[in-house]
Design a protein around this motif. Structure first.
Motif, PDB file in Angstrom:
ATOM      1  N   ILE A  22       0.866  -1.174   0.000  1.00  0.00           N
ATOM      2  CA  ILE A  22       0.000   0.000   0.000  1.00  0.00           C
ATOM      3  C   ILE A  22       0.906   1.229   0.000  1.00  0.00           C
ATOM      4  O   ILE A  22       1.815   1.323   0.826  1.00  0.00           O
ATOM      5  CB  ILE A  22      -0.910   0.033   1.244  1.00  0.00           C
ATOM      6  CG1 ILE A  22      -1.796  -1.215   1.294  1.00  0.00           C
ATOM      7  CG2 ILE A  22      -1.774   1.283   1.253  1.00  0.00           C
ATOM      8  CD1 ILE A  22      -2.624  -1.324   2.568  1.00  0.00           C
ATOM      9  N   PRO A  23       0.707   2.178  -0.908  1.00  0.00           N
ATOM     10  CA  PRO A  23       1.564   3.367  -0.914  1.00  0.00           C
ATOM     11  C   PRO A  23       1.572   4.062   0.453  1.00  0.00           C
ATOM     12  O   PRO A  23       0.530   4.194   1.098  1.00  0.00           O
ATOM     13  CB  PRO A  23       0.918   4.256  -1.984  1.00  0.00           C
ATOM     14  CG  PRO A  23       0.232   3.298  -2.905  1.00  0.00           C
ATOM     15  CD  PRO A  23      -0.277   2.192  -2.004  1.00  0.00           C
ATOM     16  N   LEU A  24       2.762   4.488   0.859  1.00  0.00           N
ATOM     17  CA  LEU A  24       2.893   5.122   2.171  1.00  0.00           C
ATOM     18  C   LEU A  24       1.980   6.327   2.316  1.00  0.00           C
ATOM     19  O   LEU A  24       1.457   6.595   3.405  1.00  0.00           O
ATOM     20  CB  LEU A  24       4.343   5.543   2.410  1.00  0.00           C
ATOM     21  CG  LEU A  24       5.338   4.448   2.775  1.00  0.00           C
ATOM     22  CD1 LEU A  24       6.715   5.050   3.028  1.00  0.00           C
ATOM     23  CD2 LEU A  24       4.866   3.686   4.009  1.00  0.00           C
ATOM     24  N   ARG A  25       1.795   7.079   1.253  1.00  0.00           N
ATOM     25  CA  ARG A  25       0.985   8.282   1.351  1.00  0.00           C
ATOM     26  C   ARG A  25      -0.468   7.956   1.651  1.00  0.00           C
ATOM     27  O   ARG A  25      -1.197   8.813   2.159  1.00  0.00           O
ATOM     28  CB  ARG A  25       1.091   9.109   0.078  1.00  0.00           C
ATOM     29  CG  ARG A  25       2.430   9.780  -0.109  1.00  0.00           C
ATOM     30  CD  ARG A  25       2.596  11.123   0.621  1.00  0.00           C
ATOM     31  NE  ARG A  25       2.187  11.212   2.000  1.00  0.00           N
ATOM     32  CZ  ARG A  25       2.972  11.647   2.984  1.00  0.00           C
ATOM     33  NH1 ARG A  25       4.236  11.947   2.756  1.00  0.00           N
ATOM     34  NH2 ARG A  25       2.500  11.758   4.202  1.00  0.00           N
ATOM     35  N   GLU A  26      -0.896   6.715   1.380  1.00  0.00           N
ATOM     36  CA  GLU A  26      -2.248   6.304   1.740  1.00  0.00           C
ATOM     37  C   GLU A  26      -2.336   5.883   3.199  1.00  0.00           C
ATOM     38  O   GLU A  26      -3.436   5.767   3.744  1.00  0.00           O
ATOM     39  CB  GLU A  26      -2.710   5.154   0.848  1.00  0.00           C
ATOM     40  CG  GLU A  26      -2.857   5.535  -0.617  1.00  0.00           C
ATOM     41  CD  GLU A  26      -3.354   4.367  -1.452  1.00  0.00           C
ATOM     42  OE1 GLU A  26      -3.866   3.388  -0.862  1.00  0.00           O
ATOM     43  OE2 GLU A  26      -3.236   4.430  -2.693  1.00  0.00           O
ATOM     44  N   MET A  27      -1.184   5.639   3.830  1.00  0.00           N
ATOM     45  CA  MET A  27      -1.155   5.184   5.211  1.00  0.00           C
ATOM     46  C   MET A  27      -0.777   6.287   6.196  1.00  0.00           C
ATOM     47  O   MET A  27      -1.176   6.242   7.361  1.00  0.00           O
ATOM     48  CB  MET A  27      -0.152   4.036   5.362  1.00  0.00           C
ATOM     49  CG  MET A  27      -0.494   2.774   4.609  1.00  0.00           C
ATOM     50  SD  MET A  27      -1.976   1.934   5.219  1.00  0.00           S
ATOM     51  CE  MET A  27      -1.471   1.514   6.899  1.00  0.00           C
ATOM     52  N   LEU A  28      -0.007   7.273   5.749  1.00  0.00           N
ATOM     53  CA  LEU A  28       0.571   8.249   6.654  1.00  0.00           C
ATOM     54  C   LEU A  28      -0.215   9.556   6.689  1.00  0.00           C
ATOM     55  O   LEU A  28      -0.832   9.964   5.690  1.00  0.00           O
ATOM     56  CB  LEU A  28       2.014   8.561   6.247  1.00  0.00           C
ATOM     57  CG  LEU A  28       3.046   7.475   6.494  1.00  0.00           C
ATOM     58  CD1 LEU A  28       4.379   7.868   5.859  1.00  0.00           C
ATOM     59  CD2 LEU A  28       3.231   7.216   7.987  1.00  0.00           C
ATOM     60  N   HIS A  29      -0.167  10.218   7.829  1.00  0.00           N
ATOM     61  CA  HIS A  29      -0.710  11.566   7.984  1.00  0.00           C
ATOM     62  C   HIS A  29      -0.062  12.470   6.934  1.00  0.00           C
ATOM     63  O   HIS A  29       1.128  12.358   6.644  1.00  0.00           O
ATOM     64  CB  HIS A  29      -0.400  12.072   9.395  1.00  0.00           C
ATOM     65  CG  HIS A  29      -1.112  13.322   9.767  1.00  0.00           C
ATOM     66  ND1 HIS A  29      -0.757  14.559   9.267  1.00  0.00           N
ATOM     67  CD2 HIS A  29      -2.157  13.545  10.612  1.00  0.00           C
ATOM     68  CE1 HIS A  29      -1.539  15.484   9.783  1.00  0.00           C
ATOM     69  NE2 HIS A  29      -2.410  14.899  10.595  1.00  0.00           N
ATOM     70  N   GLU A  30      -0.856  13.378   6.378  1.00  0.00           N
ATOM     71  CA  GLU A  30      -0.370  14.208   5.273  1.00  0.00           C
ATOM     72  C   GLU A  30       0.815  15.098   5.645  1.00  0.00           C
ATOM     73  O   GLU A  30       1.595  15.507   4.772  1.00  0.00           O
ATOM     74  CB  GLU A  30      -1.502  15.081   4.739  1.00  0.00           C
ATOM     75  CG  GLU A  30      -2.083  16.042   5.774  1.00  0.00           C
ATOM     76  CD  GLU A  30      -3.238  16.853   5.242  1.00  0.00           C
ATOM     77  OE1 GLU A  30      -3.751  17.705   5.981  1.00  0.00           O
ATOM     78  OE2 GLU A  30      -3.619  16.636   4.084  1.00  0.00           O
ATOM     79  N   LEU A  31       0.985  15.415   6.937  1.00  0.00           N
ATOM     80  CA  LEU A  31       2.076  16.291   7.352  1.00  0.00           C
ATOM     81  C   LEU A  31       3.382  15.544   7.638  1.00  0.00           C
ATOM     82  O   LEU A  31       4.413  16.175   7.867  1.00  0.00           O
ATOM     83  CB  LEU A  31       1.669  17.096   8.584  1.00  0.00           C
ATOM     84  CG  LEU A  31       0.528  18.102   8.372  1.00  0.00           C
ATOM     85  CD1 LEU A  31       0.222  18.853   9.666  1.00  0.00           C
ATOM     86  CD2 LEU A  31       0.855  19.084   7.257  1.00  0.00           C
ATOM     87  N   ILE A  32       3.340  14.241   7.638  1.00  0.00           N
ATOM     88  CA  ILE A  32       4.562  13.464   7.875  1.00  0.00           C
ATOM     89  C   ILE A  32       5.422  13.487   6.618  1.00  0.00           C
ATOM     90  O   ILE A  32       4.947  13.201   5.515  1.00  0.00           O
ATOM     91  CB  ILE A  32       4.241  12.015   8.270  1.00  0.00           C
ATOM     92  CG1 ILE A  32       3.515  11.982   9.622  1.00  0.00           C
ATOM     93  CG2 ILE A  32       5.503  11.164   8.330  1.00  0.00           C
ATOM     94  CD1 ILE A  32       3.033  10.609  10.029  1.00  0.00           C
ATOM     95  N   GLU A  33       6.690  13.833   6.789  1.00  0.00           N
ATOM     96  CA  GLU A  33       7.619  13.819   5.660  1.00  0.00           C
ATOM     97  C   GLU A  33       8.139  12.400   5.446  1.00  0.00           C
ATOM     98  O   GLU A  33       8.410  11.683   6.408  1.00  0.00           O
ATOM     99  CB  GLU A  33       8.793  14.760   5.935  1.00  0.00           C
ATOM    100  CG  GLU A  33       8.393  16.211   6.166  1.00  0.00           C
ATOM    101  CD  GLU A  33       9.572  17.060   6.549  1.00  0.00           C
ATOM    102  OE1 GLU A  33      10.695  16.781   6.065  1.00  0.00           O
ATOM    103  OE2 GLU A  33       9.389  18.001   7.345  1.00  0.00           O
TER     104      GLU A  33
END
Length: 413
Positions: free
Chosen positions: A67-78
């Motif tokens: 699963i792409p990380l951007r679908e799992m992580l908070h939007e503000l996490i770099e």
């Protein structure tokens, strides 16, 4: 990494523990805290891997567990893509190998959650076996099985839950294949006899040959050699045996146990470097709070949650707390239509209650979809939503674990 914030929290590893920890820290920050605190996820790839689904990939039930990380992580996490080669704990620096070369990045607080991998000490495993502990191994097994003869010989090595799940899934999806499951000891020896018999019946109905009490001594291109001289022909060997951990902590001079897990205290902090927290399979808490813990998704998430809570506590100049988590059940899928849910007490000891058959399969799917993958993702908007049982009775606590806690740990200004 940029340096616009006063405090940088770096999370190493985007597994169950790392994703949950990063999301909980970021989503819990107040607007004022967000202006001075940044959260960075460092991971070799841009995907989160649903490791509880890898046996499904190997069997051909699904094409990927990524699963792409951007679908799992908070939007503000770099997100910083790269492999960490070294941690310079005294200087609070990490060396990261990226596609553009090596770079050095700084942190104020570090969460070490690099996960686990297959133990490959047996000769021939790396060359000839498909490692079910990672996405590449599951994918290569899927391709090899899909491209083989209908009556191919498939050997699954590992007598724990992962091995059982892989063998059953493969046998169900490829009924003409000959599937053998090899276990060094008794199959699922941690379970009650009645539960083990239930699983054995299901494996028998799938036509799986179970070999117990024989360890693998060598893997070749077309055979698997067992202790005692037994040789099993194999067109495809799937490795689902014991786990190891990356040697990053050992190479970095941090305190580790005999297999390389980072040693942490009851607060999940390293004793010498209290700005380093640990979570997941690659850490070992002391027996006072962790003697009952095992390497698993079921414990990775609570450890990630607790590490995040203690990071937040230190950011707010509050006292961190001791780990206090326990188990509730052990879940095993046996193909798509059967499962075993073994209820356990807080110390992971079996209780005389189990759910089998279709109901067991439904519960296991719920655990995978809603808890294992859903919980880390929910922490993006509902920090603290993961609920876990408390642990067994703890030993007596000291008045203060960190009377010498360094001042200014919240930020380097």
């Amino acid at each position: 990494m940029s340096t616009h914030s006063d405090h940088t929290v770096v999370v190493l590893g985007a597994g169950y523990a790392g994703i949950l920890a990063a999301n909980r820290v970021q989503a819990s920050l107040t607007p004022e805290e967000r202006r001075r605190v940044r959260v960075v996820m460092v991971n070799p790839t841009g995907d989160f891997i649903e490791r509880v689904r890898l046996h499904e990939v190997a069997a051909g039930v699904r094409e990927t567990a990524a699963i792409p990380l951007r679908e799992m992580l908070h939007e503000l996490i770099e997100v910083s893509l790269g492999t960490v080669r070294h941690i310079d704990a005294p200087a609070r620096l990490i060396s990261v190998e990226t596609s553009a070369g090596e770079r050095v990045e700084s942190y104020d607080t570090l969460i070490y959650s690099v996960g686990s991998m297959a133990a490959v000490g047996v000769p021939g495993v790396q060359e000839f076996a498909h490692l079910l502990s990672n996405a590449d191994g599951a994918e290569s097994a899927r391709m090899r099985i899909a491209g083989g003869r209908r009556d191919q010989r498939i050997v699954v090595v590992g007598g724990g839950a992962t091995g059982v799940e892989a063998a059953a899934e493969i046998a169900e999806q490829h009924p003409a294949a000959s599937v053998t499951l090899v276990s060094r000891g008794p199959l699922l020896e941690h379970l009650p006899a009645a539960s083990r018999r239930s699983v054995a019946r299901s494996l028998h109905e799938f036509g799986i040959t179970v070999v117990e009490g024989r360890g693998v001594v060598r893997v070749l291109a077309d055979t698997v050699d067992l202790s005692g001289g037994t040789r099993i022909p194999s067109d495809v060997t799937v490795w689902a045996a014991s786990f190891a951990v990356p040697d990053l902590a050992r190479r970095s001079g941090l305190a580790v146990d005999s297999i390389g897990r980072l040693l942490v205290d009851e607060e999940l902090r390293t004793t010498r470097y209290p700005e380093i927290f640990g979570a997941g399979d690659a850490v070992r808490p002391p027996a006072s709070v962790g003697s009952h813990l095992r390497m698993s998704c079921a414990m990775a998430m609570p450890l990630g949650a607790h590490a995040a809570d203690n990071v937040l506590a230190l950011l707010r100049d509050q006292e961190p707390t001791w780990l206090n988590v326990g188990f509730g059940a052990q879940c095993i899928s046996i193909g798509r239509r059967r499962g075993l849910i073994q209820l356990v007490d807080k110390a992971d000891q079996p209780r005389p209650v189990r759910i089998t058959g279709w109901a067991g399969a439904m519960v296991k799917e719920f655990v995978c979809a809603v808890i294992a993958t859903g919980s880390p993702r929910r922490e993006r908007g509902r920090p603290g939503s993961l609920m876990v049982p408390s642990g067994p009775r703890l030993t007596a606590r000291s008045e203060s674990r960190w009377p010498h806690r360094p001042q200014g740990n919240r930020a380097r200004r």
